[in-house]
Design a protein around this motif. Structure first.
Motif, mmCIF file in Angstrom:
data_model
loop_
_atom_site.group_PDB
_atom_site.id
_atom_site.type_symbol
_atom_site.label_atom_id
_atom_site.label_comp_id
_atom_site.label_asym_id
_atom_site.label_seq_id
_atom_site.Cartn_x
_atom_site.Cartn_y
_atom_site.Cartn_z
ATOM 1 N N LEU A 182 32.443 36.517 48.000
ATOM 2 C CA LEU A 182 31.256 37.094 47.380
ATOM 3 C C LEU A 182 31.166 38.591 47.651
ATOM 4 O O LEU A 182 30.826 39.385 46.763
ATOM 5 C CB LEU A 182 30.004 36.392 47.911
ATOM 6 N N HIS A 242 33.594 40.400 45.548
ATOM 7 C CA HIS A 242 33.141 40.322 44.163
ATOM 8 C C HIS A 242 32.029 41.335 43.888
ATOM 9 O O HIS A 242 32.069 42.077 42.895
ATOM 10 C CB HIS A 242 32.648 38.907 43.887
ATOM 11 N N ILE A 296 39.234 30.197 42.269
ATOM 12 C CA ILE A 296 39.351 31.615 42.598
ATOM 13 C C ILE A 296 40.748 31.928 43.139
ATOM 14 O O ILE A 296 41.394 32.891 42.717
ATOM 15 C CB ILE A 296 38.289 32.015 43.644
ATOM 16 N N CYS A 340 29.056 31.610 39.797
ATOM 17 C CA CYS A 340 30.441 31.194 40.028
ATOM 18 C C CYS A 340 31.359 31.743 38.941
ATOM 19 O O CYS A 340 32.491 32.166 39.210
ATOM 20 C CB CYS A 340 30.531 29.672 40.072
ATOM 21 N N TRP A 361 30.903 34.510 37.181
ATOM 22 C CA TRP A 361 31.076 35.933 37.418
ATOM 23 C C TRP A 361 32.143 36.191 38.483
ATOM 24 O O TRP A 361 32.976 37.093 38.353
ATOM 25 C CB TRP A 361 29.761 36.555 37.871
ATOM 26 N N ILE A 362 32.112 35.421 39.546
ATOM 27 C CA ILE A 362 33.089 35.615 40.620
ATOM 28 C C ILE A 362 34.499 35.329 40.108
ATOM 29 O O ILE A 362 35.449 36.049 40.416
ATOM 30 C CB ILE A 362 32.740 34.720 41.824
ATOM 31 N N THR A 414 35.612 38.293 37.911
ATOM 32 C CA THR A 414 35.975 39.445 38.725
ATOM 33 C C THR A 414 37.310 39.234 39.418
ATOM 34 O O THR A 414 38.133 40.153 39.501
ATOM 35 C CB THR A 414 34.888 39.722 39.769
ATOM 36 N N SER A 415 37.561 38.029 39.891
ATOM 37 C CA SER A 415 38.846 37.732 40.515
ATOM 38 C C SER A 415 39.974 37.877 39.503
ATOM 39 O O SER A 415 41.066 38.346 39.840
ATOM 40 C CB SER A 415 38.838 36.314 41.095
#
Length: 561
Positions: free
Chosen positions: A5, A8, A176, A216, A218-219, A222-223
């Motif tokens: 997090l 992120h 992720i 979740c 969004w993360i 970004t990953s």
């Protein structure tokens, strides 16, 4: 989990990133958000305003005013431009507080929070402390909400042990960690969404799950940007849109506040999908669409089948994104509509360039490639450019007919990779009949050629299929009265509608186009769906593409916009 997090949040942009996440997080934590970010117009320094307990004053009810910046706040971010932190804080003090606070909140203590995904760098921390000391007074205080604090709030308020059981945490962490392995990452994220949306009710707990789902997502996105691999995030965005829309439509509109919350979450997911689609399809893949065989070579496989399947998948993504821009343009006005229309036209251009430079796309291998070809045709109709794809449809018809006549790599109803890899096993009549037992692609091509005015090509194609596919059942797919209950989230194995056999392909005098027109008039329930009524017809196409369901005849040429 906290490290993921934290990383992120630090990498999130201010626009369409933190400014979208923060209001959702505050709402989940029990705050009343009274001001949200908007494009255009002066905001007097305040990006988000919320009323609720201030955790730094023993949870005393306060008005929290957030000034949002991305990443770390360094010297240039502190006082290097009009958009820097210090000028924004000055606007908050001089304009927002005396002039813009709603009357009912004027008696509350005010806390101005500088919110960032990273932290305030040591080089300007003395300047920050000096500003705070000079401007703090009775009823006005200043706070730093850095990435570490926001991560703690997310973990305590949204992703707690009670809300993310071990199985869901495992799926999320695998999605992720394996973002560079798109299939594995997507499958784990799909399992997470299925768990989160299983039995989701139109109550506040259901809305909490939707916010959890969005964070979740969004993360994961970004990953994907960090790993420079957006395949899994793109597919996850498509699926999340369908899950969230299913939750929106199940929430009664009479529960206005809850419906509005879910509608906002849906809009945020669509916005994220558009951003990922732009970065992945237009910015990353688009520059290579005009180069001969470049995208075919990028598949990095010696198998023509792999190239064919990958390129049709790409074609479907391009035209689907174009449909979304078209639908949004139809709902927007002025400059915003023109922006989306320009992006729609750009995506159609990229699709046409991809076809022109990768000849495998004129020879579909699977019968369900009807989905991609139908979406391309309807997008061209939306752009007023059907003539730009008429030659492509003629060539598709020629290749399909040639494969059937020569029994050489003909279009098959098989979908499984292992079956396609062995196709054709032989040229015997028994195998040919088994591999072409039914078709949704052939009737679509017949109708499309007819509506394009290609009567000669249509007549020749019809003669060819009557000679070679007398055993085949030509079909179309339409929803029934219960389809909407399972259409949006369902997998491939679930029966979701009615498969209708067509009589026109057996040499009768009936026109395939007139028969399809009759079916559309008799089975028009899909046009009554809330998604279509609200101008969100791309949701239907998204579900068809994602779950590999044939495009209904109502969307074959003219999109229901």
């Amino acid at each position: 989990m906290k490290l993921l997090l934290r990383q992120h949040l630090e990498s999130m942009k201010e626009r369409d990133g933190l400014d979208v996440l923060l209001p959702q997080l505050l709402s989940e934590l029990g705050y009343e958000v009274i001001h949200r970010p908007r494009i255009g117009g002066r905001q007097a320094g305040v990006d988000v305003a919320a009323v609720g307990p201030d955790p730094d004053t023993e949870n005393k009810k306060s008005l929290l005013l957030f000034v949002i910046k991305s990443g770390n706040v360094g010297r240039a971010d502190w006082d290097g431009s009009l958009q820097a932190v210090r000028p924004s804080l000055g606007e908050v003090i001089d304009d927002y507080i005396p002039n813009r606070i709603p009357e009912q909140f004027r008696g509350l203590p005010i806390t101005v929070c500088v919110c960032m995904g990273g932290e305030i760098e040591e080089g300007i921390r003395a300047a920050w402390r000096g500003f705070v000391n000079n401007n703090t007074r009775d009823g006005l205080s200043f706070r730093e909400w850095n990435g570490d604090r926001i991560a703690n709030l997310i973990l305590s308020g949204v992703l707690t042990h009670q809300l993310l059981p071990p199985t869901q945490r495992a799926n999320f962490q695998k999605a992720i960690a394996l973002v560079s392995e798109p299939d594995e990452s997507y499958q784990n994220f799909r399992a997470l969404l299925d768990d989160l949306s299983d039995g989701l009710q139109p109550d506040q707990a259901g809305t909490t799950r939707l916010r959890q789902m969005m964070i979740c997502l969004w993360i994961l996105v970004t990953s994907g940007f960090d790993a420079e691999n957006l395949d899994a995030p793109y597919r996850a965005c498509e699926l999340a849109m369908l899950h969230v829309w299913d939750a929106v439509r199940q929430c009664p509109e009479r529960k206005r506040k809850r419906y509005a919350e879910r509608w906002e979450i849906f809009q945020n997911v669509v916005s994220l999908y558009l951003s990922v689609g732009q970065a992945f399809l237009v910015d990353k893949i688009g520059p290579h669409a005009g180069k001969r065989f470049a995208l075919s070579a990028a598949v990095q496989s010696r198998s023509p089948m792999d190239v064919n399947l990958s390129l049709f998948d790409l074609l479907g993504r391009l035209v689907l994104l174009g449909h979304w821009h078209h639908a949004i343009a139809c709902r927007a006005e002025g400059g915003e509509a023109q922006v989306h229309l320009a992006k729609r036209d750009e995506l159609l251009d990229l699709a046409i360039q991809t076809i022109n430079n990768n000849p495998t796309l004129v020879a579909p291998m699977r019968d369900d490639h009807q989905i991609e070809i139908a979406m391309l045709t309807s997008l061209a109709q939306s752009c007023g450019r059907l003539e730009n794809v008429s030659g492509y449809l003629e060539e598709v018809a020629n290749r399909i007919a040639y494969g059937y006549r020569r029994r050489s790599h003909w279009v098959t109803c098989f979908r499984e990779y292992q079956h396609l890899a062995r196709h054709p096993i032989d040229r015997s009549d028994a195998y040919f009949r088994r591999s072409t037992i039914g078709s949704v692609l052939v009737p679509f091509v017949l109708v499309a050629l007819d509506r394009l005015g290609k009567s000669g090509a249509q007549a020749q194609f019809e003669r060819d299929i009557q000679d070679t596919l007398a055993h085949s059942t030509f079909q179309t797919w339409v929803p029934h009265e219960k389809t909407a209950d399972s259409f949006w989230k369902a997998g491939q194995s679930i029966c979701l509608g009615i498969a209708l056999g067509l009589q026109s392909g057996d040499g009768s005098n009936a026109s395939m186009s007139s028969e399809i027109a009759n079916i559309c008039s008799m089975h028009g329930r899909i046009l009554e769906w809330e998604a279509v009524q609200r101008g969100l017809y791309p949701l239907v196409l998204t579900a068809c593409r994602h779950h590999r369901l044939p495009v209904p005849p109502q969307f074959w040429v003219d999109p229901a916009s």
